[in-house]
Structures are given as structure tokens and as C-alpha cells.
Design an enzyme around this catalytic site. Structure first.
Site, PDB file in Angstrom:
ATOM      1  N   GLU A  35     -33.497 -40.712 -21.902  1.00 60.32           N
ATOM      2  CA  GLU A  35     -32.406 -41.536 -21.927  1.00 60.32           C
ATOM      3  C   GLU A  35     -31.405 -40.953 -20.683  1.00 60.32           C
ATOM      4  O   GLU A  35     -31.230 -39.560 -20.870  1.00 60.32           O
ATOM      5  CB  GLU A  35     -31.527 -41.547 -23.321  1.00 60.32           C
ATOM      6  N   ARG A 262     -41.474 -31.302 -32.086  1.00 63.07           N
ATOM      7  CA  ARG A 262     -40.211 -31.002 -31.087  1.00 63.07           C
ATOM      8  C   ARG A 262     -40.553 -29.359 -30.877  1.00 63.07           C
ATOM      9  O   ARG A 262     -41.137 -28.739 -31.846  1.00 63.07           O
ATOM     10  CB  ARG A 262     -38.925 -31.050 -31.506  1.00 63.07           C
ATOM     11  N   LYS A 272     -28.142 -32.745 -27.212  1.00 62.38           N
ATOM     12  CA  LYS A 272     -27.305 -33.079 -25.987  1.00 62.38           C
ATOM     13  C   LYS A 272     -25.817 -33.332 -26.604  1.00 62.38           C
ATOM     14  O   LYS A 272     -24.913 -33.031 -25.569  1.00 62.38           O
ATOM     15  CB  LYS A 272     -27.751 -34.834 -25.726  1.00 62.38           C
TER      16      LYS A 272
END
Length: 557
Positions: A35, A262, A272
Site C-alpha cells: 500500500e 510476519r 506504519k
């Protein structure tokens, strides 16, 4: 063959099983779908290496697709930085694509879902929708608009698209199952009204698709065979498949989502939102600050693509999350830098050394190796003169037998030069030494082959000729946080764990060869650490960042 199968990770095993069951190898296609709402961080390196690594292993194309469905947070700057990061890591993507490329198709499919009774326009607020979903242990409450006539929903959806309604006044929801124990299946929102310009489509759209709707359908449009994502999306997989069921054509490849753990690295954060806070609140100088766990930050600090890829390979692909010790990453950084770094001499806490029996105005150029680990690295010449700089910590007036550097009355070899003996010192009133006076043995020149040159002394020091020295600003970076998991304490703001000593700036001197140093090229400041030239450098001021120290005690298992 048996051994090869054992070495496969679970994702490779899934692919091998698919191929064994009749899936054609030429239908394999992967994608990395960031993204564009921030810079990529250390956690993304795992996803990049997995997807592009599979592409390399199977000779399959890999798309770089930007999931740009939220114009509130997306910028071209982030798109550009992501492309640069992927390319810097050494990967080539087949196509550069965007979810926004498919907005028209996604809208057309949504219209068809309304016609099929699979979606409806809801005029409730997001808070009301959330409240009606309840929790996994009790049935949700159906929206009062769930069974409105198809024609009404079609009309309202088109008017939503045309910008006739205010943000938050209504949304398009999929009609699935308000009793599902999986909360993602309780009539998820597919579109929301958002009257914001998009970085690619401008003002064309007043509604934007939600990530879950756009993501899987984009995979399908691109005919991605294996959609790989982190474990947090595992409970989204039923929704991914349900959406796919609404548009799937049996003549095409049916993409499958699979999840891996992850990667979390100690002393780093990968949220983020929290990284944005570090930038917004000026805790760091920007997304590429060398203390940031972003790829651009690691690049600026001096990490190499190979070291990061070797680290990811060592960490492996797992189904369970764990915390990786940052020392493992630093181990691979050192391992690579040791092979590729040019050795140079720089003094970062200088004290003057005067060789009293060396001719006052004389100078000579001595040969020294560029990298003893690389026989093809060659040699260079360095200037030597009467006045030098050495590290302040390399001298003591008095020291015991275990101090192998310079002391009064003691001898050391100057790297690639001569053996010297410290004779006396000059001090300030406060006792700080300003100058060390020494004598040298003219016959002890390194590499000359004389008996004196072969004489053994206990220490070898690096040095810089004072007349030829380049002033340099040296930025000594340390970990940004004081604790391995700065965001683990839910009751404490992670900024409370910022390390006040994460950056120390010192002024030093370097040998003149560094005048032509390249930004990003690795150097070993001998006996100090690994460094790289920072982009802040100018013709008037050279700036070097410390990447890592020369050694630590860490040994990977």
C-alpha cells in the site's frame, strides 16, 4: 530427491503439490502488493524476498502492484520509494500495476452483485454497523436496509459514485452471514464514500473500494496463482474466497491466498502508524533516517542488499511469529561488508602525534592494501609525514602489559608505515594531552624487507597524515530504542523508549582517498567499524554514517 523435499519451506511445498496435481508451471504468477501509504520497512523485506524469490525459483513473473484504495494516505512519494527499494534489493518485477487500474471493473462487479442479491446499500453510520456486528460469540443484528429492493440499492450506489451523498452517510455492504463466527463475514463493507482526489485517478471517483474487496479481485484480474500475505490476514481468507466465488470463471486460474508469519526484529517497530509518528514528531529526520527500520533507512545506514537477503534466507518462512534478534541481521551485514568494503584510515577522536626525527617538510606515499579479503581489490597510496593524527584512546602515558597500543617508552607499528616509540607529551592546564612526541626507525618501513621491518611489536595503529587529512563529520548511530520490544507495553507510549544516545556526531579526519568516496559505497574505517558516505555530504563537508561496529560476540546458531 527426498533431501530436496525436506529443504522446501511450507509455501514451496504448497506450490510443488499444486504442480504435482496438474497445475501448469507456466500459470505460476506472484505479486508483491504494497500500500503506498508509507515507506517499506524491515518486515516488508520478508514479503519481497518470498514473492520475488519464488519468481526466481520457478522462472515465474512477479508483479509489483500498489493497493492504492485509500487516497487519504497515499502519495506518489511512497510509490517512488517502494519501486526504488524493490530494485535496490536486486529484484525485477514483470509489471507495475495498481488496484486503481481496476476501479471500473470492480465497480461493474459490485453492480452485478447488487443485481444478484449479494450486496446492498446501507444508510447506517460505521458506528451503528460495528455495534450490530456484535462479537464472535453472539449473532450479529441484520441491518434494517439489508433486504431493501435491488433497484433502490442500484440507484443509491450509482448516486454514491456520482458524489450526491456526504461521506459516512452510506456504504455498500456484501450480503453474507451476520451469524458467522468469523467477523469478516458479517456483511463487510465493500465501498465507502470518500470525496478525496486520488494520486492517479484524480477526482473521477467519489467512492473507493475497501481493501478486502479490491485485493483478491485484483489478484484474480492479474491471474495471480498464489497470493501470499502475512498471518494477520488468515481469518480474511474465507472472505477472499467468497468474493472470488462471485466473479470466478472456471476457464481461468483461481488464485489462492496463503499466509506466512510476519517478521519482527528486536529494537525495531514495523507499525506504519508508529513510523509516521516518528517522522511527524521529528524524533527522526525523515523516513530514510538511518535509525529507521525502513529499507531506505537501512540503505542510508550502509546495509547491503545481499546482507538483507541472506538474513531473510536464514530466518526462513514460518507459520508462527517470533522475535528475531537484531544481532542476527547485524551479523549478516558485517559478514558481507567484510568481503566488499574498501579499507581506509580515519581518526574519529584525534590527538596529534609528531615524529621528531622525521624531516620537517618531507612526505612520502606508502602502499597499502584496499581489502585483504579480496585479492582483486588492489592497492592504493597514502601520504605519510612528520605530523599525524592517531586515536586518543590508542595512547596512555602509563599502561600495563595488556595494553597493546602506544605508551610512553613503548613501541607500536603505524599501519603500512614505520615502527615508532613515544618519548614525551604536551598537555593543557587541565591535563588533557594535546600532542604526543615520538621517534621512528627509518629502517622499519613496512614491506621493505629489512631486518628492522621484520621486527615484531605488539600493536599496530591506524593514523592519518595531518597535512593531508580531510575533515569529516562522523555520525555514530545506535539503536533507536532502549528495549527490544518498544511497542509491547500497551500501557506505555512507545516513544518513552527512545534511546537518547541513538546518534552521536563527532568531528574527525580521514585519509585523502575519501575525497572521491561514493554515497552508499561501504568502507571499513580500520579498527573502528564499517561506514558509508551520507547523502548530506557536500564538497565542503564529508559526512559518514557508521553502519555497524567491526565485531560483536554474536554467533548465529
Amino acid at each position: 530427491m527426498e533431501e530436496e523435499k525436506k529443504s522446501l519451506n511450507f509455501i514451496e511445498q504448497i506450490i510443488e503439490d499444486d504442480l504435482a496435481n496438474g497445475f501448469s508451471k507456466d500459470q505460476l504468477r506472484f505479486r508483491f502488493p504494497p500500500e503506498p501509504n508509507g515507506y517499506l520497512h524491515v518486515g516488508h523485506t520478508k514479503a519481497i524476498c518470498i514473492n520475488f524469490g519464488l519468481g526466481e525459483k520457478y522462472g515465474a513473473p512477479v508483479n509489483l502492484r500498489f493497493d492504492d484504495t485509500n487516497p487519504e494516505k497515499e502519495e506518489q512519494e511512497f510509490v517512488d520509494s517502494i519501486k526504488k527499494d524493490v530494485e535496490w534489493l536486486g529484484f525485477k518485477y514483470d509489471k507495475e500495476l495498481y488496484a486503481s487500474d481496476y476501479f471500473d471493473q470492480l465497480y461493474a462487479w459490485a453492480v452485478q452483485m447488487i443485481k444478484d442479491g449479494k450486496a446492498y446499500v446501507d444508510e447506517q453510520s460505521s458506528e451503528e454497523i460495528t455495534a450490530q456486528r456484535k462479537n464472535p460469540f453472539e449473532d450479529g443484528i441484520e441491518s434494517p436496509f439489508r433486504n431493501r429492493p435491488v433497484e433502490e440499492s442500484l440507484d443509491l450506489f450509482e448516486r454514491m459514485k456520482n458524489g450526491e451523498f456526504e461521506e459516512g452517510s452510506m456504504s455498500l455492504r456484501a450480503k453474507i452471514d451476520m451469524k458467522s463466527p468469523n467477523m469478516n463475514m458479517r456483511d463487510p463493507v465493500m465501498y465507502r464514500i470518500l470525496k478525496r482526489p486520488h494520486h492517479r485517478t484524480g477526482d473521477k471517483w467519489k467512492i473507493y473500494p475497501m481493501y478486502d474487496w479490491a485485493h483478491g479481485e485484483s489478484d484474480y484480474i492479474e491471474q495471480i496463482s498464489h497470493s501470499l500475505c502475512s498471518l494477520e490476514f488468515e481469518n480474511h481468507r474465507p472472505l477472499y474466497d467468497w468474493y472470488l466465488d462471485q466473479v470466478y470463471d472456471e476457464s481461468k486460474v483461481r488464485n489462492k491466498q496463503r499466509e506466512f508469519a510476519r517478521m519482527n526484529v528486536s529494537y525495531m517497530i514495523t507499525s506504519k502508524r508508529k513510523l509516521q509518528r516518528l517522522v511527524a514528531e521529528n524524533v527522526v529526520t525523515g523516513w530514510d533516517d538511518p535509525r529507521m527500520p525502513t529499507i531506505s533507512g537501512m540503505r542510508r545506514l550502509g546495509f547491503t542488499p545481499k546482507s538483507i537477503r541472506n538474513f531473510i534466507e536464514r530466518v526462513g518462512v514460518a507459520k508462527r511469529e517470533n522475535l528475531i534478534d537484531i544481532q542476527l541481521l547485524e551479523f549478516f551485514v558485517r559478514e558481507d561488508l567484510n568481503k566488499v568494503s574498501t579499507r581506509v584510515m580515519s581518526v574519529i577522536d584525534p590527538v596529534k602525534l609528531v615524529i621528531e626525527n622525521y624531516p620537517e617538510n618531507a612526505e612520502e606515499w606508502l602502499e597499502t592494501e584496499n581489502n585483504p579479503e579480496d585479492e582483486n581489490a588492489g592497492i592504493r597510496e597514502i601520504p605519510f609525514s612528520r605530523e599525524l593524527y592517531i586515536e586518543r584512546e590508542d595512547f596512555k602515558e602509563e599502561a600495563g602489559n595488556k595494553f597493546f597500543r602506544l605508551k610512553l617508552g613503548g613501541e607500536v607499528r603505524l599501519k603500512s608505515a614505520y615502527i615508532i616509540k613515544a618519548e614525551r607529551v604536551e598537555k593543557e592546564e587541565n591535563g588533557e594531552i594535546t600532542t604526543i612526541y615520538a621517534t621512528y626507525d627509518p629502517k622499519s618501513k613496512s614491506g621493505s624487507g629489512t631486518e628492522e621491518s621484520l621486527r615484531k611489536v605488539k600493536g599496530t595503529l591506524h593514523w592519518v597524515s595531518a597535512n593531508h587529512a580531510l575533515p569529516v563529520e562522523v555520525r555514530i548511530y545506535d539503536r533507536l530504542f532502549t528495549t527490544p520490544q518498544p511497542d509491547a507495553e500497551k500501557e506505555t507510549d512507545f516513544l518513552e523508549f527512545i534511546n537518547p544516545e541513538s546518534l552521536k556526531i563527532v568531528q574527525g579526519f580521514a585519509e585523502p582517498s575519501l575525497k572521491d568516496a561514493e554515497v552508499g559505497k561501504p568502507y571499513q574505517f580500520q579498527r573502528i567499524g564499517y561506514f558509508t558516505k551520507d547523502p548530506d555530504s557536500t564538497n565542503e563537508k564529508l559526512v559518514f554514517n557508521r553502519t555497524v561496529t567491526l565485531k560483536d560476540g554474536y554467533k548465529p546458531e
